[in-house]
Design an enzyme around this catalytic site. Structure first.
Site, short mmCIF file in Angstrom:
data_model
loop_
_atom_site.label_atom_id
_atom_site.label_comp_id
_atom_site.label_asym_id
_atom_site.label_seq_id
_atom_site.Cartn_x
_atom_site.Cartn_y
_atom_site.Cartn_z
N HIS A 105 19.33 -28.91 -5.52
CA HIS A 105 19.42 -27.25 -5.01
C HIS A 105 19.78 -26.60 -6.87
O HIS A 105 19.61 -25.61 -6.83
CB HIS A 105 20.41 -26.85 -4.20
CG HIS A 105 19.67 -26.93 -2.74
ND1 HIS A 105 19.85 -28.52 -1.97
CD2 HIS A 105 19.36 -26.46 -2.21
CE1 HIS A 105 19.38 -28.72 -1.12
NE2 HIS A 105 18.76 -27.04 -0.90
N GLU B 272 5.61 -29.00 -0.92
CA GLU B 272 5.30 -28.33 -2.25
C GLU B 272 4.13 -28.60 -2.91
O GLU B 272 3.74 -27.51 -3.89
CB GLU B 272 6.52 -28.47 -3.08
CG GLU B 272 8.49 -27.95 -2.61
CD GLU B 272 8.50 -28.35 -1.61
OE1 GLU B 272 9.30 -27.37 -1.60
OE2 GLU B 272 8.38 -29.51 -1.45
#
Length: 331
Positions: free
Chosen positions: A135, A66
């Site tokens: 998540h 990321e």
């Protein structure tokens, strides 16, 4: 002669795909990058078919990093491209936080306007889909406390396309939060043509006289269901969908609460440090003397999003919102 706008019924995820396709067609500078966004079309298929249509140089996969995705996107944006970076889940964005906070949001200031960072970061967020740990995080307040970035959160397909197109054309970085539980659970008439929705503008979804209910993302539908139940008891609600969390639409918040005198704020993020606190501050600054009762917040608890069996106990429900509506109107 009246020209009729062609529309099509789309889910929220389809509207996001349509918005990206629209801008890929219009501007050669638009590129999409992220984990599995190419051949696989993304973890939720938001980019499905786009690599095949526009080629591997404009829609391409990245390593599982990321920080690398955002760092590369900042460089692209500073050199004339319009990158759309997909972070598979908002909870995965933490390794990229440093790049966003110290680079993307400060570049205009640091270079006295010589460079800007026209970057869109797409990130699904929120609970209610029984996803594993990390998540389902709903940590928008980390970014609304970050000068230099805009934070957008649509609650329906029509707004999703219009806000995404506006975000892609914005000269500064935009975090585009996508509520997971709404991806395929709602449909809307969405124009086939290009259109924009102004970033920073909230919207009335229902109008009433007794209480203002403020929400965004997946919590908008929760607020509407509670308002429908309140109406059966003779209580009418203003429902405000903020749509943009930063910069927030202070005017619509003050206007509504100055009319109703009562307010309920709904968000699934934890209560402490949540955006609801900033909304209360706005109302203290603008509307304190109009208030008939203390403001109520209906939020997630100050815990990590629980595992599947307990997840629904953490998310605001219509029942909890209705209880808050009764509390402020019966004060």
């Amino acid at each position: 002669m009246i020209t009729m706008t062609k529309t099509k019924q789309l889910t929220l995820i389809q509207a996001i795909t349509d918005g990206m396709r629209t801008m890929l067609q219009e501007k050669e500078e638009v590129v999409i990058l992220g984990e599995d966004v190419g051949k696989n079309g993304g973890v939720f298929r938001a980019t499905e078919g786009l690599q095949e249509e526009f080629g591997e140089k404009r829609v391409f996969d990245t390593p599982l990093s990321e920080a690398g995705i955002i760092g590369s996107s900042i460089g692209m944006a500073m050199n004339g491209l319009l990158p759309i970076a997909e972070i598979q889940f908002l909870g995965f964005i933490y390794p990229a936080y440093e790049q966003i906070m110290t680079q993307a949001t400060r570049m205009r200031y640091r270079t006295k306007g010589v460079f800007t960072v026209p970057l869109v970061i797409r990130a699904p967020y929120g609970a209610g889909v029984r996803a594993p740990e990390i998540h389902s995080d709903s940590m928008e307040a980390l970014f609304t406390h970050m000068p230099g970035i805009k934070v957008v959160c649509p609650s329906n397909p029509y707004d999703a396309k219009g806000l995404l197109i506006a975000a892609i054309q914005d000269p500064d970085p935009v975090l585009f939060m996508e509520p997971l539980r709404l991806y395929r659970s709602v449909r809307d008439e969405v124009p086939e043509e290009k259109y924009e929705i102004e970033i920073g503008s909230g919207k009335y979804l229902r109008e009433g006289e007794d209480v203002t209910v403020i929400a965004w993302g997946a919590m908008v539908n929760v607020a509407i269901k509670a308002a429908e139940q309140a109406e059966e008891k003779g209580i009418t609600c203003d429902i405000i969908d903020l749509r943009t969390l930063y910069p927030i639409d202070k005017d619509i918040i003050a206007e509504s609460v100055q009319k109703t005198g009562c307010c309920v704020i709904v968000h699934e993020a934890p209560a402490t440090g949540g955006l609801g606190n900033d909304i209360i501050s706005i109302l203290n600054d603008t509307s304190f003397l109009y208030m008939k009762s203390p403001i109520e917040r209906v939020t997630g608890a100050d815990v990590h999003v629980p595992f599947w069996a307990l997840e629904e106990h953490n998310i605001p429900t219509p029942k909890r919102v209705l209880e808050a509506i009764h509390k402020v109107t019966n004060f």
